[in-house]
Design a protein around this motif. Structure first.
Motif, mmCIF file in Angstrom:
data_model
loop_
_atom_site.group_PDB
_atom_site.id
_atom_site.type_symbol
_atom_site.label_atom_id
_atom_site.label_comp_id
_atom_site.label_asym_id
_atom_site.label_seq_id
_atom_site.Cartn_x
_atom_site.Cartn_y
_atom_site.Cartn_z
ATOM 1 N N GLY A 27 0.799 -1.219 0.000
ATOM 2 C CA GLY A 27 0.000 0.000 0.000
ATOM 3 C C GLY A 27 0.827 1.262 0.000
ATOM 4 N N LEU A 28 2.146 1.105 -0.176
ATOM 5 C CA LEU A 28 3.053 2.240 -0.039
ATOM 6 C C LEU A 28 2.765 3.349 -1.039
ATOM 7 C CD1 LEU A 28 5.380 2.733 1.932
ATOM 8 C CD2 LEU A 28 6.953 1.835 0.214
ATOM 9 N N LEU A 29 2.299 2.984 -2.229
ATOM 10 C CA LEU A 29 2.102 3.966 -3.301
ATOM 11 C C LEU A 29 0.750 4.673 -3.229
ATOM 12 C CD1 LEU A 29 3.680 1.978 -6.263
ATOM 13 C CD2 LEU A 29 4.744 3.696 -4.804
ATOM 14 N N ASP A 30 -0.002 4.439 -2.163
ATOM 15 C CA ASP A 30 -1.300 5.094 -2.027
ATOM 16 C C ASP A 30 -1.237 6.386 -1.214
ATOM 17 O OD1 ASP A 30 -2.611 3.213 -3.545
ATOM 18 O OD2 ASP A 30 -3.192 1.986 -1.820
ATOM 19 N N GLU A 31 -0.113 6.635 -0.545
ATOM 20 C CA GLU A 31 0.018 7.849 0.254
ATOM 21 C C GLU A 31 1.354 8.521 -0.029
ATOM 22 O OE1 GLU A 31 -1.880 7.745 4.443
ATOM 23 O OE2 GLU A 31 -0.962 5.764 4.172
ATOM 24 N N GLY A 32 1.319 9.834 -0.149
ATOM 25 C CA GLY A 32 2.533 10.593 -0.420
ATOM 26 C C GLY A 32 2.211 11.864 -1.174
ATOM 27 N N THR A 33 3.237 12.433 -1.784
ATOM 28 C CA THR A 33 3.088 13.711 -2.491
ATOM 29 C C THR A 33 3.448 13.554 -3.959
ATOM 30 O OG1 THR A 33 3.629 14.942 -0.482
ATOM 31 C CG2 THR A 33 3.797 16.131 -2.569
ATOM 32 N N LEU A 34 2.582 14.077 -4.817
ATOM 33 C CA LEU A 34 2.803 14.100 -6.257
ATOM 34 C C LEU A 34 3.359 15.459 -6.648
ATOM 35 C CD1 LEU A 34 2.420 12.684 -9.042
ATOM 36 C CD2 LEU A 34 0.120 13.701 -9.104
ATOM 37 N N TYR A 35 4.475 15.459 -7.413
ATOM 38 C CA TYR A 35 5.146 16.682 -7.834
ATOM 39 C C TYR A 35 5.225 16.753 -9.360
ATOM 40 C CZ TYR A 35 7.172 16.762 -3.058
ATOM 41 O OH TYR A 35 7.382 16.779 -1.701
ATOM 42 N N VAL A 36 5.402 17.983 -9.864
ATOM 43 C CA VAL A 36 5.653 18.210 -11.285
ATOM 44 C C VAL A 36 6.885 19.100 -11.410
ATOM 45 C CG1 VAL A 36 4.112 20.231 -11.442
ATOM 46 C CG2 VAL A 36 4.593 18.838 -13.492
ATOM 47 N N ALA A 37 7.656 18.916 -12.471
ATOM 48 C CA ALA A 37 8.961 19.570 -12.594
ATOM 49 C C ALA A 37 8.883 20.906 -13.328
ATOM 50 C CB ALA A 37 9.945 18.655 -13.321
ATOM 51 N N LYS A 38 9.638 21.869 -12.806
ATOM 52 C CA LYS A 38 9.867 23.141 -13.480
ATOM 53 C C LYS A 38 11.367 23.308 -13.701
ATOM 54 C CE LYS A 38 9.186 28.154 -13.151
ATOM 55 N NZ LYS A 38 8.645 29.267 -12.326
ATOM 56 N N PHE A 39 11.773 23.500 -14.965
ATOM 57 C CA PHE A 39 13.168 23.678 -15.331
ATOM 58 C C PHE A 39 13.445 25.163 -15.554
ATOM 59 C CE2 PHE A 39 12.233 19.337 -16.280
ATOM 60 C CZ PHE A 39 13.426 18.642 -16.134
ATOM 61 N N ASN A 40 14.433 25.688 -14.864
ATOM 62 C CA ASN A 40 14.816 27.083 -15.020
ATOM 63 C C ASN A 40 15.958 27.211 -16.018
ATOM 64 O OD1 ASN A 40 12.950 27.831 -12.948
ATOM 65 N ND2 ASN A 40 14.471 27.215 -11.409
ATOM 66 N N ASP A 41 16.040 28.375 -16.656
ATOM 67 C CA ASP A 41 17.075 28.589 -17.662
ATOM 68 C C ASP A 41 18.480 28.667 -17.075
ATOM 69 O OD1 ASP A 41 15.239 28.487 -19.673
ATOM 70 O OD2 ASP A 41 15.261 30.626 -20.144
ATOM 71 N N ASP A 42 18.597 28.838 -15.745
ATOM 72 C CA ASP A 42 19.925 28.883 -15.124
ATOM 73 C C ASP A 42 20.406 27.484 -14.717
ATOM 74 O OD1 ASP A 42 18.328 28.289 -12.971
ATOM 75 O OD2 ASP A 42 18.943 30.001 -11.750
ATOM 76 N N LEU A 43 19.788 26.449 -15.287
ATOM 77 C CA LEU A 43 20.154 25.052 -15.058
ATOM 78 C C LEU A 43 19.827 24.576 -13.645
ATOM 79 C CD1 LEU A 43 23.546 24.746 -17.010
ATOM 80 C CD2 LEU A 43 21.193 24.587 -17.848
ATOM 81 N N THR A 44 18.886 25.245 -12.999
ATOM 82 C CA THR A 44 18.308 24.752 -11.759
ATOM 83 C C THR A 44 16.865 24.343 -12.036
ATOM 84 O OG1 THR A 44 17.483 26.904 -11.023
ATOM 85 C CG2 THR A 44 19.748 26.321 -10.410
ATOM 86 N N GLY A 45 16.253 23.751 -11.050
ATOM 87 C CA GLY A 45 14.858 23.373 -11.212
ATOM 88 C C GLY A 45 14.225 23.082 -9.879
ATOM 89 N N GLU A 46 12.917 22.926 -9.903
ATOM 90 C CA GLU A 46 12.196 22.620 -8.670
ATOM 91 C C GLU A 46 11.067 21.641 -8.958
ATOM 92 O OE1 GLU A 46 9.608 25.867 -7.173
ATOM 93 O OE2 GLU A 46 10.405 27.034 -8.866
ATOM 94 N N TRP A 47 10.761 20.869 -7.945
ATOM 95 C CA TRP A 47 9.602 19.985 -7.983
ATOM 96 C C TRP A 47 8.457 20.684 -7.264
ATOM 97 C CZ3 TRP A 47 9.777 15.939 -11.091
ATOM 98 C CH2 TRP A 47 11.009 15.348 -11.396
ATOM 99 N N ILE A 48 7.424 21.019 -8.010
ATOM 100 C CA ILE A 48 6.278 21.746 -7.470
ATOM 101 C C ILE A 48 5.257 20.735 -6.959
ATOM 102 C CG2 ILE A 48 4.459 23.404 -7.972
ATOM 103 C CD1 ILE A 48 6.159 24.320 -10.377
ATOM 104 N N PRO A 49 4.887 20.803 -5.686
ATOM 105 C CA PRO A 49 3.885 19.854 -5.189
ATOM 106 C C PRO A 49 2.513 20.117 -5.804
ATOM 107 C CG PRO A 49 4.379 21.501 -3.522
ATOM 108 C CD PRO A 49 5.360 21.731 -4.634
ATOM 109 N N ILE A 50 1.855 19.069 -6.218
ATOM 110 C CA ILE A 50 0.489 19.162 -6.731
ATOM 111 C C ILE A 50 -0.504 18.873 -5.606
ATOM 112 C CG2 ILE A 50 -1.191 18.163 -8.332
ATOM 113 C CD1 ILE A 50 1.109 17.632 -10.262
ATOM 114 N N ALA A 51 -0.285 17.771 -4.917
ATOM 115 C CA ALA A 51 -1.166 17.415 -3.795
ATOM 116 C C ALA A 51 -0.504 16.326 -2.972
ATOM 117 C CB ALA A 51 -2.525 16.945 -4.296
ATOM 118 N N THR A 52 -0.919 16.257 -1.709
ATOM 119 C CA THR A 52 -0.418 15.243 -0.784
ATOM 120 C C THR A 52 -1.578 14.408 -0.273
ATOM 121 O OG1 THR A 52 1.445 16.618 -0.069
ATOM 122 C CG2 THR A 52 0.768 14.857 1.415
ATOM 123 N N VAL A 53 -1.380 13.085 -0.261
ATOM 124 C CA VAL A 53 -2.372 12.157 0.282
ATOM 125 C C VAL A 53 -1.852 11.617 1.598
ATOM 126 C CG1 VAL A 53 -3.741 10.091 -0.126
ATOM 127 C CG2 VAL A 53 -3.002 11.491 -2.062
#
Length: 633
Positions: A363-389
């Protein structure tokens, strides 16, 4: 025959022995992004002599290697007869539909190796879609409609096959007919629904008024393997099977989500599912399409355990779902949404992987946080949280508007729209997204996007730098502190695909920012990855045959990230793509799938087995070194 299903399954489910069975371990450690050359790193080239892209009607591997077919479409998984391929071609019968239920499916994609003993294993193979124009005589994709029997056979040819294989005396493998492990999961196998979307109003249909189960899994493209020995098979272009008129749907929300996901599809007619099965007609069952586009967990070791659609991983056109265990024990799943201008995601579990209790991980995959990636032009990036279960509580990103706040389950059913609103980076067809356990970095395949920079289309950016991107590219991500649970990362352009001899800069091959040597084989349309014990990246392609790319057969390439050398290891047959690169546990066999040979009008009847069959047959092939050593040496 030695020990069999009962004994092997009992050992597989034992706490400590399961680690030995699967070779599983936690693999998140520190490593410099520059891929420093150390004693244990592959500072030398792989020993094989590269081949080059070609148009030959055979599978080619380098000198010193041999290739053979392991299993192909229509081979029986039970002790019965194979599918009658010529009868299917001339006029499919109900008898053929029944045989397909017990035979290896069509268009093999992902290939997963799961050890049983030193000389026995299970292969789990996805069956992405069908090609009626190749399967059935005189079938025209523009005008033909399949018969009921043809549609039903295609429905049964989709899904997943689990098949036992055993090693022969020469080191190659053969599949075991009639093994109790062998089974088919098809387009109408009962699958359970788990996670936040379970029971939601959009998941309910006339045949499942509680939203708890669904018939079948479809368009299973790439996949991943969990540390506890299950498969995460991915539903990609599920929209292809749904017909009807979206404008006739009265519910505005249902209509808008279907539009965002391309439901219905003009391709539905060539499959005919909606003609003969009401659940694929959106005007009869408008919610059925919401029950596809998920990651489906399958236990290959236990045929009694039903497949489960893990809805916390989000709904989109999943290309892959590959896992890594972080230092703190949480599991991270990396995923791509395989369509132009779509996104890269990851999911971080709330709970921790328990290597001593396999059952506790289901059941491990039923709870946690879903993220989506944002890539910055300075070669950094962040994972933006969508929602947490967290149990029954779902917490959406506070920046999301209605209706995501009042109905946060929509973050998982309408994941694409949530990613739109959060400003994630639109990518050039994100396909495989995989953690390399040696470099401790993430490789992302961006297959191509010939619409980038076209009128009214998104412009280029640093992460998608080519306008009218016909060749594709590969990005490498380093998570902050080498921690896959991190919300920040840096990235580099590992490869801009192309031909080193091209004069057009948008078609030229660059590896880690440097133009490739002219002797380097051309490559386009990277699709799927595998990694050997030294961290070399094995790249399977999907799209080389297109005239806007290489106009050559697809293949498998190897990239040494330390020496930056690219070689071509395998070349397919006309019209095919290469899928599912995978190694045996001892790395002495390389597996991959030859999918849709003959597609696009290519002239082939591969595999030419002298059995009188007139249709080309997708298959899984195996490659070994003639000297019996590890393939990657």
């Amino acid at each position: 025959m030695g020990e069999y299903f009962g004994d092997i399954l009992k050992r597989a489910l034992d706490r400590r022995d399961f680690l030995k069975l699967t070779g599983t371990s936690a693999v998140a450690f520190s490593s410099p992004f520059a891929h420093a050359k150390t004693k244990n790193k592959p500072t030398k080239s792989l020993s094989y002599k590269t081949i080059y892209p070609n148009n030959e009607d055979r599978v080619i591997v380098p000198e010193g290697y041999r290739v053979s077919i392991l299993i192909k479409w229509g081979d029986p998984l039970d002790n019965g007869e194979p599918l009658n391929w010529n009868r299917v071609y001339e006029g499919t019968t109900s008898e053929d539909v029944e045989r397909q239920k017990r035979c290896f499916g069509y268009n093999a994609d992902f290939v997963g190796f799961f050890k049983l003993t030193s000389n026995r294993a299970l292969l789990v193979v996805n069956h992405e879609y069908t090609n009626p124009e190749l399967m059935f005589k005189d079938f025209d994709l523009d005008t033909s409609t399949p018969t009921r029997e043809q549609a039903d056979l295609m429905l049964q040819a989709h899904g997943v096959s689990v098949v036992e294989i055993r090693r022969k005396s020469d080191g190659s493998w053969e599949y075991v007919k009639g093994s109790p492990f062998n089974r088919r999961i098809t387009g109408d196998t009962v699958c359970l629904i788990s996670g936040p979307a379970k029971g939601h109003r959009l998941m309910k249909t006339s045949y499942d008024p509680n939203g708890l189960l669904v018939y079948g899994t479809l368009n299973n493209c790439a996949a991943g393997k969990t540390p506890w020995g299950t498969v995460l098979t991915c539903e990609e272009n599920f929209h292809s099977y749904f017909g009807g008129d979206r404008a006739l749907i009265s519910d505005d929300l249902v209509r808008s989500i279907h539009q965002r996901y391309g439901v219905p599809s003009r391709r539905a007619r060539q499959y005919g599912f909606h003609i003969y099965h009401d659940r694929f007609n959106i005007n009869i069952e408008p919610n059925e399409a919401f029950r596809f586009g998920w990651v489906v967990e399958i236990d290959p070791y236990d045929p009694t355990r039903p497949p489960v659609k893990r809805t916390a991983l989000g709904r989109f056109k999943h290309e892959a779902a590959t896992t890594v265990v972080a230092n703190d024990g949480r599991v991270v799943v990396y995923m791509g949404d395989d369509e132009r201008f779509e996104y890269i995601y990851k999911f971080v579990t709330k709970g921790k992987y328990d290597p001593l209790n396999r059952t506790a991980n289901f059941g491990l995959l039923d709870e946690g946080t879903l993220y989506v990636a944002k890539f910055n032009d300075d070669l950094t990036g962040e994972w933006i949280p969508i929602a947490t279960v967290d149990g029954s509580r779902i917490t959406p990103n506070p920046n999301l508007p209605e209706p995501f706040q009042s109905d946060p389950v929509l973050c998982f059913i309408n994941t694409r729209r949530a990613a739109d609103l959060l400003g994630a980076t639109r990518m050039d067809r994100p396909e495989d997204v995989e953690w390399n356990p040696i470099t401790r970095s993430v490789f992302v395949a961006l297959t191509y996007n010939e619409r980038r920079g076209a009128p009214v289309q998104p412009r280029t950016d640093k992460a998608n730098p080519r306008p009218l991107n016909h060749m594709g590219h590969i990005i490498e991500i380093k998570e902050q502190n080498n921690d896959p649970t991190s919300t920040r990362f840096t990235w580099v352009m590992a490869m801009l695909c192309g031909d080193p001899r091209a004069t057009d800069e948008n078609r030229k091959l660059y590896i880690y920012g440097q133009p490739a040597k002219e002797t380097t084989p051309a490559i386009s349309a990277p699709d799927n990855f595998a990694f050997d014990k030294l961290g070399n990246v094995w790249i399977a392609t999907d799209g080389n045959p297109h005239p806007d790319r290489l106009a050559k057969n697809d293949g498998v390439y190897t990239l040494n990230v330390y020496t930056k050398e690219l070689k071509m290891f395998l070349s397919g047959v006309p019209g095919c793509e290469i899928c599912g690169p995978e190694f045996s546990e001892d790395y002495k066999t390389f597996f991959c799938a030859i999918q849709h040979p003959g597609e696009g009008g290519a002239n082939t009847r591969w595999p030419y087995l002298g059995d009188g069959v007139v249709v080309p047959r997708p298959a899984v092939v195996q490659v070994q070194r003639n000297d019996g050593r590890e393939v990657y040496l």
